[in-house]
Design an enzyme around this catalytic site. Structure first.
Site, PDB file in Angstrom:
ATOM      1  N   GLU A  51      -2.423  -4.389  -1.927  1.00 21.77           N
ATOM      2  CA  GLU A  51      -2.303  -4.108  -3.352  1.00 21.77           C
ATOM      3  C   GLU A  51      -3.068  -2.826  -3.703  1.00 21.77           C
ATOM      4  O   GLU A  51      -4.140  -2.586  -3.167  1.00 21.77           O
ATOM      5  CB  GLU A  51      -2.925  -5.280  -4.102  1.00 21.77           C
ATOM      6  CG  GLU A  51      -2.567  -5.366  -5.538  1.00 21.77           C
ATOM      7  CD  GLU A  51      -3.149  -6.643  -6.114  1.00 21.77           C
ATOM      8  OE1 GLU A  51      -2.481  -7.238  -6.940  1.00 21.77           O
ATOM      9  OE2 GLU A  51      -4.247  -7.024  -5.712  1.00 21.77           O
ATOM     10  N   ARG A 104       1.109  -9.405  -3.542  1.00 17.67           N
ATOM     11  CA  ARG A 104       1.667  -9.564  -4.886  1.00 17.67           C
ATOM     12  C   ARG A 104       2.982  -8.798  -5.038  1.00 17.67           C
ATOM     13  O   ARG A 104       3.533  -8.265  -4.079  1.00 17.67           O
ATOM     14  CB  ARG A 104       0.687  -9.118  -5.959  1.00 17.67           C
ATOM     15  CG  ARG A 104      -0.554  -9.948  -6.037  1.00 17.67           C
ATOM     16  CD  ARG A 104      -1.207  -9.792  -7.402  1.00 17.67           C
ATOM     17  NE  ARG A 104      -2.310 -10.704  -7.530  1.00 17.67           N
ATOM     18  CZ  ARG A 104      -2.177 -11.976  -7.838  1.00 17.67           C
ATOM     19  NH1 ARG A 104      -0.995 -12.481  -8.077  1.00 17.67           N
ATOM     20  NH2 ARG A 104      -3.236 -12.750  -7.918  1.00 17.67           N
TER      21      ARG A 104
END
Ligand code: DCP
Length: 229
Positions: A51, A104
């Site tokens: 991320e 994510r």
């Protein structure tokens, strides 16, 4: 294993999907996503994309993550606008390996974080609809494909412990209530399907101690590398 090609090289058997796939790893703050990605990064043929927290911490000198935590009412919208942009950038980057694993996705940003910030009063209705319009436009016009979601389901208490241990400056004041609310948001989305899930969901119990998590990952290696839940 039906669609899989089995490549046997010496004693090693490598499982590969029959086409390129993207696996998104989802779960609460401190649920163990980085440990999961670091583990699979050791496997050849997997592209791992962490991320972009460091980008959020330095947008031309501005730490938007810190601003968001210091004054969520003022900064949630700006922060999530930038998160959405960085996630879109990752989703649309050309894939470099047969299997991509990413931390994510644009989906959890919207369905977990943005929804929570709006519900908790940290984002106004107008800010929320602007982000939602952007999100809907992106889904309609861009390729944001995911083939499997691995959901690390970790209790908020365990997440809290891990966050305290790692001491990320911006996260020092994260209260249990916030972790509980985010846990509920992940559960609402990935278990109760309050919002559409873009791919099948594989749920892994994230409460084990670190050394045992590696066994959980290995037990599920075949499913994960073939993009199956
Ligand atoms: N964050 C946010 N909004 C998003 C995505 C993340 O506010 N749409 C925040 C929450 C955390 C930080 O960014 O403070 C990073 O959160 P993640 O849960 O995505 O990553 P972790 O590093 O906490 O994951 P893990 O501990 O599971 O490896």
């Amino acid at each position: 294993l039906d669609k899989a090609q089995r490549l046997v090289t010496g004693k090693m058997t490598t499982l590969r999907p029959s086409r390129s796939i993207t696996v998104a790893i989802e779960g609460n703050i401190g649920s163990g996503k980085t440990t999961f990605l670091d583990h699979f990064a050791k496997t050849k043929g997997i592209e791992v994309i962490q991320e972009p927290v460091d980008m959020w911490r330095n947008v031309r000198g501005h730490n938007t993550l810190a601003l968001m935590y210091s004054d969520p009412k003022r900064w949630s919208f700006a922060f999530q606008s930038y998160v959405q942009l960085t996630m879109l950038d990752i989703h649309t980057r050309q894939q470099k390996a047969l299997i991509r694993m990413m931390e994510r996705s644009i989906y959890s940003a919207k369905y977990c974080f943005v929804e929570n910030m709006h519900e908790s009063g940290n984002m106004t209705d107008a800010e929320y609809v602007v982000l939602t319009e952007w999100f809907n436009w992106i889904l309609a016009n861009q390729k944001v494909q995911i083939d499997l979601i691995v959901y690390l389901k970790t209790s908020p208490e365990v997440c809290h412990q891990r966050i305290k241990q790692r001491c990320r400056e911006e996260e020092k004041a994260i209260p249990m209530d916030y972790l509980q609310a985010l846990h509920n948001a992940h559960e609402d989305w990935l278990t109760h399907k309050k919002f559409p899930t873009p791919a099948p969901v594989l749920v892994l119990d994230g409460d084990h101690k670190l050394s045992d998590m590696y066994s959980v990952f290995e037990e599920n290696r075949h499913k994960i590398l073939l993009g199956q839940n």
